[in-house]
Design a protein around this motif. Structure first.
Motif, PDB file in Angstrom:
ATOM      1  N   UNK A 122       0.801  -1.216  -0.022  1.00 33.46           N
ATOM      2  CA  UNK A 122       0.015   0.031  -0.041  1.00 33.46           C
ATOM      3  C   UNK A 122       0.813   1.414   0.028  1.00 33.46           C
ATOM      4  N   UNK A 123       1.099   1.682  -1.228  1.00 29.23           N
ATOM      5  CA  UNK A 123       2.008   3.015  -1.424  1.00 29.23           C
ATOM      6  C   UNK A 123       1.519   4.087  -1.691  1.00 29.23           C
ATOM      7  N   UNK A 124       0.192   4.281  -2.090  1.00 34.19           N
ATOM      8  CA  UNK A 124      -0.572   5.427  -3.006  1.00 34.19           C
ATOM      9  C   UNK A 124      -2.067   5.569  -2.590  1.00 34.19           C
ATOM     10  N   UNK A 125      -2.601   6.464  -3.003  1.00 34.66           N
ATOM     11  CA  UNK A 125      -3.993   6.762  -3.255  1.00 34.66           C
ATOM     12  C   UNK A 125      -4.417   7.501  -4.479  1.00 34.66           C
ATOM     13  N   UNK A 126      -5.508   7.076  -5.319  1.00 32.37           N
ATOM     14  CA  UNK A 126      -5.871   7.772  -6.494  1.00 32.37           C
ATOM     15  C   UNK A 126      -7.234   8.629  -6.364  1.00 32.37           C
ATOM     16  N   UNK A 127      -7.221   9.726  -6.528  1.00 33.07           N
ATOM     17  CA  UNK A 127      -8.490  10.625  -6.499  1.00 33.07           C
ATOM     18  C   UNK A 127      -9.045  11.017  -8.020  1.00 33.07           C
ATOM     19  N   UNK A 128     -10.351  11.225  -7.917  1.00 35.36           N
ATOM     20  CA  UNK A 128     -10.753  11.891  -8.915  1.00 35.36           C
ATOM     21  C   UNK A 128     -10.914  13.534  -8.435  1.00 35.36           C
ATOM     22  N   UNK A 129     -10.260  14.426  -8.960  1.00 37.55           N
ATOM     23  CA  UNK A 129     -10.287  15.657  -8.602  1.00 37.55           C
ATOM     24  C   UNK A 129     -11.728  16.239  -8.138  1.00 37.55           C
ATOM     25  N   UNK A 130     -12.719  16.154  -9.168  1.00 35.69           N
ATOM     26  CA  UNK A 130     -13.998  16.762  -9.142  1.00 35.69           C
ATOM     27  C   UNK A 130     -14.928  16.319  -7.785  1.00 35.69           C
ATOM     28  N   UNK A 131     -14.115  15.048  -7.106  1.00 36.14           N
ATOM     29  CA  UNK A 131     -14.838  14.413  -6.097  1.00 36.14           C
ATOM     30  C   UNK A 131     -14.777  15.223  -4.842  1.00 36.14           C
ATOM     31  N   UNK A 132     -13.652  16.124  -4.937  1.00 34.78           N
ATOM     32  CA  UNK A 132     -13.203  16.812  -3.556  1.00 34.78           C
ATOM     33  C   UNK A 132     -13.227  18.240  -4.033  1.00 34.78           C
ATOM     34  N   UNK A 133     -14.290  18.849  -4.209  1.00 30.01           N
ATOM     35  CA  UNK A 133     -14.437  20.348  -4.436  1.00 30.01           C
ATOM     36  C   UNK A 133     -13.940  21.349  -3.251  1.00 30.01           C
ATOM     37  N   UNK A 134     -13.329  22.465  -3.651  1.00 30.10           N
ATOM     38  CA  UNK A 134     -12.726  23.220  -2.443  1.00 30.10           C
ATOM     39  C   UNK A 134     -13.842  23.541  -1.349  1.00 30.10           C
ATOM     40  N   UNK A 135     -13.206  23.911  -0.294  1.00 25.25           N
ATOM     41  CA  UNK A 135     -13.864  24.066   1.026  1.00 25.25           C
ATOM     42  C   UNK A 135     -13.269  24.809   1.660  1.00 25.25           C
ATOM     43  N   UNK A 136     -13.848  25.614   2.761  1.00 25.56           N
ATOM     44  CA  UNK A 136     -13.459  26.438   4.026  1.00 25.56           C
ATOM     45  C   UNK A 136     -13.511  25.546   5.285  1.00 25.56           C
ATOM     46  N   UNK A 137     -12.301  25.461   5.979  1.00 29.54           N
ATOM     47  CA  UNK A 137     -12.136  24.816   7.135  1.00 29.54           C
ATOM     48  C   UNK A 137     -13.189  25.074   8.180  1.00 29.54           C
ATOM     49  N   UNK A 138     -13.739  24.486   8.927  1.00 34.01           N
ATOM     50  CA  UNK A 138     -14.670  24.643  10.017  1.00 34.01           C
ATOM     51  C   UNK A 138     -14.369  25.577  10.935  1.00 34.01           C
ATOM     52  N   UNK A 139     -13.206  25.208  11.619  1.00 33.77           N
ATOM     53  CA  UNK A 139     -12.479  26.152  12.562  1.00 33.77           C
ATOM     54  C   UNK A 139     -11.129  26.585  12.381  1.00 33.77           C
ATOM     55  N   UNK A 140     -10.905  26.289  11.408  1.00 32.90           N
ATOM     56  CA  UNK A 140      -9.718  27.046  10.566  1.00 32.90           C
ATOM     57  C   UNK A 140     -10.166  27.655   9.222  1.00 32.90           C
ATOM     58  N   UNK A 141      -9.749  29.133   9.388  1.00 28.17           N
ATOM     59  CA  UNK A 141     -10.618  29.819   7.990  1.00 28.17           C
ATOM     60  C   UNK A 141      -9.530  29.801   6.974  1.00 28.17           C
ATOM     61  N   UNK A 142      -9.504  28.569   6.307  1.00 32.21           N
ATOM     62  CA  UNK A 142      -8.714  28.696   5.146  1.00 32.21           C
ATOM     63  C   UNK A 142      -9.583  27.796   3.979  1.00 32.21           C
ATOM     64  N   UNK A 143      -9.435  28.363   2.895  1.00 32.23           N
ATOM     65  CA  UNK A 143     -10.208  27.798   1.715  1.00 32.23           C
ATOM     66  C   UNK A 143      -9.216  26.406   1.029  1.00 32.23           C
TER      67      UNK A 143
END
Length: 526
Positions: free
Chosen positions: A392-413
């Motif tokens: 187990x040496x990697x993970x593969x993501x589809x970029x559009x599955x993870x849209x940008x977001x702002x942290x709940x308690x840390x105000x960074x997008x």
């Protein structure tokens, strides 16, 4: 309020005095200046094997000056004012002696009243092949974390070693053995030592191992030294010399007030220590902070000897630097020095992001690094995730599955940082380096290779979702970049049949299939 202020000042002074006295244990030598030797009396001693034969050519040191044993195994040394131990460089022809606390025992406490220091070694045949396990940042804050060290890190290393009996193994921590909780050493060491892991386990000092408030950097080392080992020392296996050094220069006043690097006294010691090492050997410099992420501030202006240390390493047949500190896996930096390539390996963190779940801020699993040597040649290196299969040496993501977001308690997008996320796949290969090859297959057909893929330092959005939405942490410490990610444009954007095949420079081949979706592959504590 004035009375309270004066009372607190007095209490602080009293605490300061008691800490200094208790930590130094040096009587009138409280100035702790490593370059100001107070004409100490010369000490002497012998190093012999248990059969009575003299051990010639063994380096002996007080951490400031070095000497070697002569043909009769005898040595003489003039200890420095700040010396805490008298100790030897563990030779490849002797077993690693283990003390009653389960840690390597190659030192004796220096006492100005004691003039003779004798050591006995147990002879062993020099190994040609061996394995080195590098354990970064276990960093417990409480006893629950120590339970996790036992149940996760130690248990996994023991299981790993049980599967790999083809060569002897040795281990070293990479610093931050506690998280500014120096009272935890009596709990940590019984959990993480040579006996519990099953192989000789050395320790290295990190920034959070420095105690504060104390007088200075040297005083800040004393609790660590008392419970663990010297701050700077060496050991040998096969044709490899391991130089373990504290590369944190601490003000000893508050946690973040330190510089990375080496003091004048440390560089002087390292130069002398390495002068006794056969130049045909390989050298592994074990530190806490990587050279490439090191920083200097106004705390200690002047040189911190990074270039000078690299020049020392370049004298040998080969050299690498192994470190922790960043809580990420980094296998991408190297230094070109006098015709030699000195590569840095940042081994990730056993605690991931401070025992929040089971991953680091870059998305890599909690884990440790493995190095295999044959003679003076590094023949294999890989990262091992805790409670993960070695493949187990990697993970593969589809970029559009993870849209940008702002942290709940840390105000960074948070976002991938790609100019276009449509139809893009992102591959986080934890231990990847520039000399790896990466091939992608969609529906069984090769659609991309590393030569036509994008390589970008970006934020692993799967990990950021976990830290900043699931756990809702408020610190920026988990917001860092991932330095081992690839991206490319998919030819079949709707496919779920995706496979990545990655090959490292040692010939190891790793495969991963399928996308990791939000909520997949739970990284909660086991």
């Amino acid at each position: 309020m004035k009375f309270r202020k004066l009372f607190l000042q007095a209490a602080a002074l009293a605490l300061f005095a008691s800490v200094l006295s208790g930590c130094t244990e040096k009587g009138n030598d409280d100035d702790l200046d490593p370059l100001k030797n107070k004409d100490k009396a010369v000490i002497s001693g012998t190093i012999r094997y248990s059969d009575g034969e003299a051990a010639e050519g063994i380096t002996v040191t007080d951490g400031y000056t070095c000497t070697q044993t002569d043909a009769s195994g005898a040595f003489k040394l003039k200890p420095n004012v700040s010396a805490y131990y008298i100790y030897y460089s563990v030779p490849e022809t002797a077993k690693v002696e283990i003390g009653s606390n389960g840690l390597p025992l190659f030192f004796k406490r220096y006492d100005s009243a004691t003039k003779t220091y004798d050591f006995v070694l147990t002879r062993k045949e020099k190994e040609s092949k061996f394995r080195f396990v590098a354990i970064g940042d276990v960093q417990p804050t409480d006893k629950n974390h120590i339970k996790r060290i036992s149940g996760e890190t130690v248990a996994d290393i023991k299981e790993f070693l049980a599967k790999h009996t083809d060569m002897p193994s040795y281990a070293n921590t990479l610093g931050d053995n506690v998280n500014n909780k120096w009272g935890l050493y009596p709990d940590l060491i019984p959990a993480l030592n040579s006996n519990t892991v099953g192989i000789p386990l050395f320790y290295c000092m990190g920034n959070h191992d420095h105690e504060f408030p104390t007088a200075n950097d040297i005083a800040a080392q004393r609790t660590y030294e008392k419970y663990v080992a010297p701050a700077n020392y060496s050991w040998n296996r096969g044709d490899v010399h391991f130089l373990v050094m504290d590369d944190i220069i601490h003000t000893a006043q508050s946690s973040p007030n330190y510089d990375d690097g080496f003091t004048d006294a440390q560089y002087k010691w390292a130069k002398e220590e390495l002068s006794y090492v056969d130049k045909n050997k390989a050298v592994v410099l074990v530190t806490h902070a990587p050279f490439t992420s090191s920083f200097s501030s106004d705390f200690f202006p002047g040189t911190h000897y990074f270039d000078e240390m690299l020049a020392l390493l370049a004298q040998f047949s080969s050299a690498i630097i192994v470190s922790g500190h960043t809580h990420t896996v980094l296998n991408i930096y190297s230094h070109q020095v006098n015709g030699k390539t000195i590569r840095e390996y940042v081994a990730g963190a056993a605690c991931g992001y401070h025992w929040n779940g089971t991953i680091g801020s870059d998305g890599s699993p909690n884990g440790y690094a493995i190095f295999e040597y044959n003679g003076n040649k590094l023949t294999n290196q890989y990262f091992k995730g805790t409670k993960r299969d070695e493949g187990f040496q990697m993970r593969i993501y589809k970029a559009t599955d993870y849209p940008k977001f702002t942290g709940t308690n840390y105000a960074y997008t948070f976002s991938w940082g790609l100019t276009n996320e449509n139809n893009r796949a992102v591959i986080n290969i934890f231990n990847a380096a520039e000399d790896w090859t990466v091939d992608v297959y969609e529906n069984g057909v090769k659609t991309s290779t590393s030569s036509n893929m994008g390589k970008k330092n970006l934020r692993d959005m799967w990990a950021k979702y976990y830290f900043y939405q699931t756990l809702q942490i408020s610190s920026d410490h988990a917001s860092g970049l991932c330095y081992h990610a690839y991206w490319y444009t998919m030819q079949n954007p709707s496919t779920t049949d995706i496979k990545v095949v990655a090959k490292d420079s040692f010939g190891n081949v790793y495969e991963q299939s399928g996308f990791t979706l939000p909520g997949d592959d739970s990284c909660n504590a086991y």
